[in-house]
Motif scaffolding. Structure first.
Motif, PDB file in Angstrom:
ATOM      1  N   LYS A  22       0.697  -1.170  -0.066  1.00 33.64           N
ATOM      2  CA  LYS A  22      -0.116  -0.023   0.124  1.00 33.64           C
ATOM      3  C   LYS A  22       0.906   1.235  -0.180  1.00 33.64           C
ATOM      4  CE  LYS A  22      -3.949  -1.410   2.331  1.00 33.64           C
ATOM      5  NZ  LYS A  22      -4.522  -1.609   3.619  1.00 33.64           N
ATOM      6  N   GLY A  23       1.932   1.328   0.883  1.00 29.32           N
ATOM      7  CA  GLY A  23       2.717   2.370   1.185  1.00 29.32           C
ATOM      8  C   GLY A  23       3.429   2.593  -0.329  1.00 29.32           C
ATOM      9  N   SER A  24       3.986   1.562  -0.878  1.00 32.42           N
ATOM     10  CA  SER A  24       4.669   1.790  -1.947  1.00 32.42           C
ATOM     11  C   SER A  24       3.816   2.174  -3.439  1.00 32.42           C
ATOM     12  CB  SER A  24       5.377   0.499  -2.619  1.00 32.42           C
ATOM     13  OG  SER A  24       5.921  -0.128  -1.584  1.00 32.42           O
ATOM     14  N   VAL A  25       2.747   1.772  -3.397  1.00 31.73           N
ATOM     15  CA  VAL A  25       1.758   2.311  -4.433  1.00 31.73           C
ATOM     16  C   VAL A  25       1.385   3.856  -4.025  1.00 31.73           C
ATOM     17  CG1 VAL A  25      -0.624   2.178  -5.387  1.00 31.73           C
ATOM     18  CG2 VAL A  25       0.837   0.002  -4.740  1.00 31.73           C
ATOM     19  N   ILE A  26       1.064   4.252  -2.850  1.00 32.40           N
ATOM     20  CA  ILE A  26       0.795   5.414  -2.585  1.00 32.40           C
ATOM     21  C   ILE A  26       1.942   6.402  -2.824  1.00 32.40           C
ATOM     22  CG2 ILE A  26      -0.333   7.129  -0.887  1.00 32.40           C
ATOM     23  CD1 ILE A  26      -2.290   5.169  -2.172  1.00 32.40           C
ATOM     24  N   GLY A  27       3.226   5.682  -2.391  1.00 26.73           N
ATOM     25  CA  GLY A  27       4.287   6.596  -2.377  1.00 26.73           C
ATOM     26  C   GLY A  27       4.532   6.820  -3.983  1.00 26.73           C
ATOM     27  N   MET A 104      12.738   6.472  -4.565  1.00 22.11           N
ATOM     28  CA  MET A 104      13.015   7.084  -2.881  1.00 22.11           C
ATOM     29  C   MET A 104      11.653   7.363  -2.585  1.00 22.11           C
ATOM     30  SD  MET A 104      16.329   9.399  -3.677  1.00 22.11           S
ATOM     31  CE  MET A 104      16.728   9.832  -2.064  1.00 22.11           C
ATOM     32  N   GLY A 105      10.925   7.858  -3.409  1.00 23.76           N
ATOM     33  CA  GLY A 105       9.516   8.218  -2.714  1.00 23.76           C
ATOM     34  C   GLY A 105       8.661   7.085  -2.542  1.00 23.76           C
ATOM     35  N   GLY A 166       4.337  19.585   1.188  1.00 28.70           N
ATOM     36  CA  GLY A 166       2.942  18.997   0.635  1.00 28.70           C
ATOM     37  C   GLY A 166       2.970  17.622   0.085  1.00 28.70           C
ATOM     38  N   TRP A 167       4.079  16.934  -0.424  1.00 30.44           N
ATOM     39  CA  TRP A 167       4.029  15.618  -0.838  1.00 30.44           C
ATOM     40  C   TRP A 167       3.997  14.877   0.593  1.00 30.44           C
ATOM     41  CZ3 TRP A 167       7.777  12.289   1.220  1.00 30.44           C
ATOM     42  CH2 TRP A 167       7.851  10.950   0.461  1.00 30.44           C
ATOM     43  N   GLY A 168       4.638  15.210   1.646  1.00 32.21           N
ATOM     44  CA  GLY A 168       4.427  14.346   2.870  1.00 32.21           C
ATOM     45  C   GLY A 168       3.169  14.643   3.468  1.00 32.21           C
ATOM     46  N   TRP A 169       2.609  15.845   3.578  1.00 34.88           N
ATOM     47  CA  TRP A 169       1.264  15.964   4.204  1.00 34.88           C
ATOM     48  C   TRP A 169       0.362  14.889   3.718  1.00 34.88           C
ATOM     49  CZ3 TRP A 169      -3.041  17.881   1.852  1.00 34.88           C
ATOM     50  CH2 TRP A 169      -4.103  18.208   2.580  1.00 34.88           C
ATOM     51  N   ALA A 170       0.215  14.943   2.277  1.00 37.22           N
ATOM     52  CA  ALA A 170      -0.746  14.197   1.623  1.00 37.22           C
ATOM     53  C   ALA A 170      -1.026  12.694   2.195  1.00 37.22           C
ATOM     54  CB  ALA A 170      -0.609  14.274   0.167  1.00 37.22           C
TER      55      ALA A 170
END
Ligand SMILES: Nc1nc2c(c(=O)[nH]1)N[C@H]1C(S)=C(S)[C@@H](COP(=O)(O)O)O[C@H]1N2
Ligand SMILES: [Mo]
Length: 556
Positions: A22-27, A104-105, A166-170
């Motif tokens: 999940k985290g990878s996909v959202i990343g 990295m993201g 902003g990227w992190g906040w999302a």
């Protein structure tokens, strides 16, 4: 009840349920628009484009051997894939740079979801901001020193800071939505939101928004990039004395009876096809309105020259020059020929009046590249020039505008482009690539290449067919006296040589091969003007340039 159906769903989608997945996909979904927006802001507002800055920083700080290994591996992969190295090397680097930041993201996204899962609490928005800072702070720290467009550091920090935060906040709301839905820890708002749109709809919307932002910012960014490119080219053209005419050059060997076999590369490389090599992800853009060349150090008479001073105060000289990269493989395309114009460096050095202990000229460039040239070498070779024109036009922006040096008989790595400063010293300071393990002298090795076996031009003489075979041979400024071809390990046969454009260019050769059907191996070798044969031993390009016989297998 709700709990149970959630369980069933969880089991059914065990893979998706993993917080790493999940985290990878959202990343990935959140990092793609981040990269798109950074690209747009680079073109719109001059913010550094982080993927290129990171990549440039990495190649700068990594040990030379590792960088070379990376470049070599990339070139090998491209050769295996049948790509043109000259055309595609830079693009591949740029793609790698973008992929690196994307990955990295993705990794950070996976870690975020994993940590939130471990904490087993609905993520607070502040956690996303922390994630943004973990990604953003190092990226900004790396971008600031690599940035060369003159954007203020303050603006860079704020601009990039907003984007990364902003990227992190999302991540926080998305994570709450995907991990904690139905877990009973949502706020009232979130429960209402969750009822209005199911998880699949939510994901689709998120994906579509992310894709839209990515595509639009990437598209607008590349339109702006093309415009920027056009303006830069215009600025370069405007720096010329007269508007450049689109004349076709009258070549000095026009009437030569040895006509290149069809399929031989052009003897005079069209300017836009000249190979390009530079250390950064993008060519360096030097503002000619503020550019000057300071020449300082151990001299009686230090100078600061403008481009006009160089053009007007010294006698111009021109030469047809073949330039080759030390990374060029046997038969490779990192070699090209054009018409160089500039002034003799010897005259300028004379005017500086170097002190008796002075031995070297250190040259620095706008992109951080640098090289050292022996003053003795300059004193002994008036051809060594500070070059400001190629093909009769101001140096193209990719090729070192406004000024580069030419050293006959040396690989390109010894010859800085985008020159911004010079210092006369008594101490040896190894050049950019020399410091990274490449040869100090980097004298060009003689090489010969088969470009074509022109089967379509088969000509029959007295019942025997002949097929023209052709290519180039290059021996730096030493010249070429002979080229020989052999087929299927038969005897070496002399090829005809076309007179070269100058003493310092490649030479085109042609051989009439007595045609025989079947599959054949063609090989070529050359000798330098003084008879020295080219090195036949097959050797990679590191540290002092590739050697070996070029061969070509063809079924006819
Ligand atoms: N400032 C600067 N000069 C440079 C380089 C560079 O990266 N930066 N690369 C060198 C190398 S390795 C080569 S092969 C030639 C290539 O010149 P070209 O791109 O104009 O063909 O430039 C040389 N001069
Ligand atoms: Mo090079």
């Amino acid at each position: 009840m709700a709990e149970q159906s959630l369980e069933t769903r969880r089991r059914a989608s065990g893979f998706w349920n993993s917080s790493i997945v999940k985290g990878s996909v959202i990343g990935g979904v959140l990092t793609a628009p981040l990269i798109g927006l950074m690209y747009l802001m680079d073109k719109l507002a001059g913010l550094p484009f982080v993927p290129f800055m990171l990549f440039d920083w990495i190649t700068r700080v990594l040990p030379g051997g590792l960088v070379t290994f990376g470049i070599d591996t990339m070139i090998d992969a491209m050769l295996i894939a049948g790509m043109s190295v000259a055309a595609a090397a830079k693009t591949s680097e740029q793609v790698a740079a973008v992929l690196l930041v994307f990955i990295m993201g993705v990794v950070l996204g996976a870690l975020y979801f994993l940590v939130m899962r471990k904490l087993n609490a609905a993520p607070h928005p502040a956690t996303g901001i922390v994630l943004g800072a973990i990604f953003g702070v190092p990226m900004i720290a790396v971008s600031l020193p690599m940035e060369q467009s003159g954007t203020s550091p303050m603006f860079t920090v704020i601009g990039l800071g907003i984007m990364f935060l902003g990227w992190g906040w999302a991540f926080a709301p998305v994570c709450r939505r995907l991990v904690y839905e139905g877990s009973g820890i949502e706020t009232e708002d979130e429960i209402r939101w969750a009822r209005s749109i199911n998880r699949r709809q939510f994901l689709v919307r998120l994906g579509v928004s992310a894709a839209t932002i990515t595509v639009i910012s990437g598209g607008v960014g590349s339109v702006l990039a093309q415009r920027e490119r056009r303006l830069l080219d215009e600025a370069v053209t405007a720096a010329g004395e007269e508007p450049a005419q689109a004349t076709t050059r009258q070549l000095p060997n026009d009437g030569d009876p040895v006509v290149p076999a069809r399929g031989t590369r052009p003897e005079y490389t069209p300017l836009e096809d000249h190979y390009k090599v530079f250390i950064r992800s993008e060519p360096t853009n030097i503002d000619i309105s503020t550019w000057t060349l300071p020449i300082i150090g151990m001299v009686e008479n230090p100078m600061v020259l403008t481009l006009d001073d160089i053009r007007n105060n010294y006698e111009p000289q021109s030469e047809y020059v073949t330039l080759s990269c030390i990374s060029n493989r046997v038969g490779g395309d990192l070699i090209s020929t054009t018409w160089w114009t500039g002034v003799s460096l010897q005259k300028i050095i004379d005017d500086l009046k170097p002190q008796p202990e002075a031995r070297y000229l250190n040259i620095t460039s706008g992109d951080g590249f640098h090289e050292t040239v022996d003053l003795d070498m300059i004193a002994s070779d008036e051809r060594i020039m500070l070059c400001y024109e190629w093909d009769g036009k101001p140096l193209p922006f990719d090729h070192g505008f406004p000024l580069r040096i030419w050293l006959p008989d040396r690989y390109g790595m010894k010859q800085p482009k985008w020159i911004t400063g010079m210092e006369v010293t008594s101490e040896y300071n190894p050049g950019y690539w020399v410091g990274r393990g490449w040869d100090e002298v980097a004298r060009v090795k003689a090489t010969s290449v088969i470009d074509t076996v022109a089967v379509k031009d088969l000509a029959v003489v007295d019942g025997q067919g002949f097929v023209p075979v052709g290519g180039i041979a290059y021996g730096g400024a030493r010249g070429i006296s002979g080229v020989e071809v052999r087929v299927d390990e038969g005897p070496w046969e002399e090829a005809q040589l076309r007179s070269p454009l100058s003493d310092t260019t490649w030479i085109l050769w042609r051989y009439e091969w007595p045609f025989q059907e079947g599959e054949h191996t063609f090989e070529v070798r050359c000798a330098e003007a003084d008879g020295t044969p080219q090195i036949e031993e097959r050797k990679g390009n590191r540290p002092d340039g590739a050697s070996g016989i070029h061969s070509r297998r063809t079924r006819i």
